[in-house]
Structures are given as structure tokens and as C-alpha cells.
Design an enzyme around this catalytic site. Structure first.
Site: not given
Ligand SMILES: NC(=O)c1ccc[n+]([C@@H]2O[C@H](COP(=O)([O-])OP(=O)(O)OC[C@H]3O[C@@H](n4cnc5c(N)ncnc54)[C@H](OP(=O)(O)O)[C@@H]3O)[C@@H](O)[C@H]2O)c1
Length: 327
Positions: A58, A290
Site C-alpha cells: 500500500y 475504508g
Molecule cells: N486483501 C486485499 O487484497 C485487499 C484489497 C482491497 C482492500 N483491502 C482491505 O480492505 C480495506 C477496505 O477496502 P476498501 O477501501 O476497498 O473498502 P470500501 O468500503 O469498499 O471502499 C472504501 C472507500 O469508499 C468511499 N467511502 C467509504 N465510506 C463512505 C461513505 N460513508 N460515503 C461515501 N463514500 C465512502 C471512500 O472512497 P472515496 O471517498 O475516495 O470515494 C473509501 O475510501 C482496505 O483499506 C484494505 O485494508 C484488502
């Protein structure tokens, strides 16, 4: 403070993680500077989160540096929080430094992560993808040794097939080595098959725990992409363009519109409904959330109070509008 957060065992292991947790992919080192990164972790902590997810790759190590700096400043007792990192892609160039799970890379990678995180050990370490060019036995021995040397407490996999996970577990069983206790797969309303079908046997057979990722499908499930890509969102980041076709998919966004009605009837937001839906699955140990802003952390973690509201009737209503589109 009265909290709605519950703590679940990480699979068959004794480790307890908050049912909602917080991760740093895309955001730390890209959208969030060190102050904002720390504020998000503090907000998550205040809501009862005890698990913080990270990975070597990351922001090419920067995300671990920011989390390490935040942890040092926050000064929480080490026993009270769980930190993870993940290895596979690597952050330097060379035949033993990229896309590998060989012993040489793994034993070196953990030392780099511990330094960046400013920790003596990580609680959880994941093999971030499977590596077909290294025998699984070599990887299992390296993960076992990492734990025996006190650099990690538990290990697991991320996006491995059920067969690969079972193979690793069986090798560890045969040689009395530390077993993988957890898998980290994508899981959300639109992405279900692996968690609900492929891994099914593993929950009972080996007690596999799950730390699931992208509960909001990168933001699609907040409804923010219903009229295209809004400025300042993940979909507007140049190197995240690979997500845009899915984020702006018309059928999915129409379904999200229908989910908004269900959320409204429950008195919660779309994001809270989508996060609670993931946590409703009893095989999920924790849903990794996230956020690119502190306000999102506050909104999202209130989903803990929504989990009990997802009755079989509500789950059926969600299925009726989304199951045909789910992969
Ligand atoms: N193992 C793996 O391969 C893998 C892959 C991906 C992720 N992960 C882990 O899983 C975690 C979560 O994944 P993700 O970040 O993809 O989760 P997600 O919940 O699908 O997306 C999070 C993103 O959505 C937006 N968001 C979040 N809450 C919001 C709200 N209440 N209202 C409006 N927009 C909102 C934000 O982006 P914006 O504000 O920029 O739009 C935020 O960064 C990562 O941080 C990581 O630790 C692991």
C-alpha cells in the site's frame, strides 16, 4: 461510552477482533496525510475498532509508515490493538522481490514492515495472493518461522483458492507447523461467491476465519456513483480507473437506488446497510472498512448498530434487488 461494537473470534483462533475494522488501502499516503490518517484511526478506536489492516505494497510502504507514526502518537497499549500486514507484490525490483512468496522475500519483507510500522511484531500477516512459482510447503515453513521468531502472531492468506488454503493447512498439520487461521477475500452485496460457496467447507473443516474487504465495493454501495463519477472520489483517481466501469454500471446503480429505500426504512444510510450486510454473515470475523475522510469513518462504524436490524425479511428484500447482479 456506550458502543454497539461486538468482538468475534478470528475463525478457530482465540484472537478477538472487532466485527468492523479499519484498513488503509488507497487512502493512506495517497488521499490522507499523517494527521488525517491518525484522526481516522482515533475515530475508529473511539467506535470500538481494535483491528487495523495494512499491507507492504500500500503506497509502496508509505501506508505502513503513516500507520506506524499514528500508533506511536496515539500511544495505545500494544495488547489492546491488532495490526496486520501482507506480503506478495514487493516494493523493490529484483527476481526475489516481486510477486513471490519465497522464503528469501518473506523473511526480508517482515523486517521492513516492522521497521515502518515501528512495531516489535504484527498480530496478523497475510500472503497477499497465491504464488504458483513457490511450493506451498516453502511458504508455510517461512510463515511458521516468522511466527516462531516472534515477528508475527498469526498468519493467513488473501484471495487464495479453497484448494490452496486447504493444501497449506494440511502441510502445516502434517509437520506440526503454525496453521493459516484466516483468509482475506473481497466480500460485498455484489461480490459473494467465494465467501458463500467456494470456502463453505473450510469454515467447519479447518475453522477458517474471514477478514473481508471492500464492503462498499469501493464506494458503489454508498450511491455516490449513481450520476457518474463525483470529483474527489476513488473513481476520480487516475490510477484507479480500472474500477470505473463497475462503479458506474447502470444495472448495479439502479439496484443501489432500490437499496436506498430499504436503508431509509431501517433508518440508516446506504453505506451502513451495505457494511452491516457483510457482518451479518456469521463466517465473517470482521468487515474491514475504508475511508478517505474522518466523517466517513463515523458514518460507517455506526453500521454496528444496524447488524441486528437485518432480519431474514430484510435480507430477502436485499437479495431480491441485488442477487441477480452479484458475482
Ligand atoms: N486483501 C486485499 O487484497 C485487499 C484489497 C482491497 C482492500 N483491502 C482491505 O480492505 C480495506 C477496505 O477496502 P476498501 O477501501 O476497498 O473498502 P470500501 O468500503 O469498499 O471502499 C472504501 C472507500 O469508499 C468511499 N467511502 C467509504 N465510506 C463512505 C461513505 N460513508 N460515503 C461515501 N463514500 C465512502 C471512500 O472512497 P472515496 O471517498 O475516495 O470515494 C473509501 O475510501 C482496505 O483499506 C484494505 O485494508 C484488502
Amino acid at each position: 461510552m456506550l458502543r454497539d461494537m461486538n468482538y468475534r473470534r478470528l475463525g478457530r483462533s482465540g484472537l478477538k477482533v472487532s466485527e468492523l475494522s479499519f484498513g488503509s488501502w488507497v487512502t493512506y499516503g495517497n488521499q490522507l496525510d499523517s494527521n488525517a490518517a491518525r484522526e481516522c484511526m482515533a475515530a475508529a478506536w473511539d467506535a470500538g475498532v481494535n483491528f487495523f489492516d495494512n499491507a507492504e505494497v500500500y503506497a509502496a510502504g508509505k501506508s505502513e509508515e503513516l500507520m506506524g507514526e499514528a500508533l506511536a502518537q496515539l500511544g495505545w497499549p500494544r495488547l489492546k490493538y491488532v495490526v496486520s500486514t501482507k506480503f506478495f507484490w514487493g516494493i523493490t525490483d529484483g527476481p526475489n522481490e516481486k510477486a513471490t512468496l519465497n522464503r528469501k522475500y518473506l523473511m526480508n519483507a517482515i523486517d521492513g514492515s516492522l521497521k515502518r510500522l515501528r512495531l516489535e511484531y504484527v498480530d496478523l500477516v497475510y500472503c497477499h495472493r497465491a504464488d504458483p512459482n513457490t511450493p506451498i510447503e516453502e511458504t508455510v515453513w517461512a510463515m511458521h518461522d516468522m511466527i516462531e521468531r516472534g515477528k508475527a502472531l498469526y498468519w493467513g492468506t488473501s484471495e487464495w483458492t479453497a484448494a490452496e488454503i486447504a493444501a497449506a493447512w494440511n502441510i502445516a498439520e502434517r509437520h506440526h507447523l503454525r496453521k493459516p487461521v484466516v483468509e482475506q477475500p473481497e466480500y460485498n452485496i455484489f461480490h459473494r461467491k467465494r465467501v458463500e460457496q467456494e470456502y463453505k467447507r473450510l469454515y467447519e473443516d479447518i475453522g477458517l476465519g474471514l477478514t473481508t474487504w471492500s464492503p462498499l465495493a469501493s464506494g458503489l454501495l454508498t450511491g455516490k456513483y449513481r450520476d457518474g463519477v463525483p470529483p474527489g472520489s476513488r473513481g476520480a483517481i487516475p490510477r484507479m480507473q480500472f474500477l470505473v466501469a463497475d462503479l458506474t454500471d447502470k444495472a448495479k446503480n439502479d439496484a443501489v437506488g432500490k437499496l436506498a429505500k430499504i436503508a431509509g426504512e431501517l433508518g440508516c444510510t446506504l453505506a451502513q446497510l451495505a457494511i452491516a450486510w457483510c457482518a451479518r454473515n456469521p463466517n465473517v470475523s470482521t468487515v474491514i472498512t475504508g475511508a478517505s475522510r474522518v466523517a466517513q469513518v463515523g458514518e460507517n462504524l455506526k453500521a454496528a448498530a444496524v447488524i441486528p436490524k437485518l432480519t431474514p425479511e430484510v435480507m430477502a428484500a436485499i437479495d431480491a434487488v441485488t442477487a441477480p447482479l452479484a458475482g
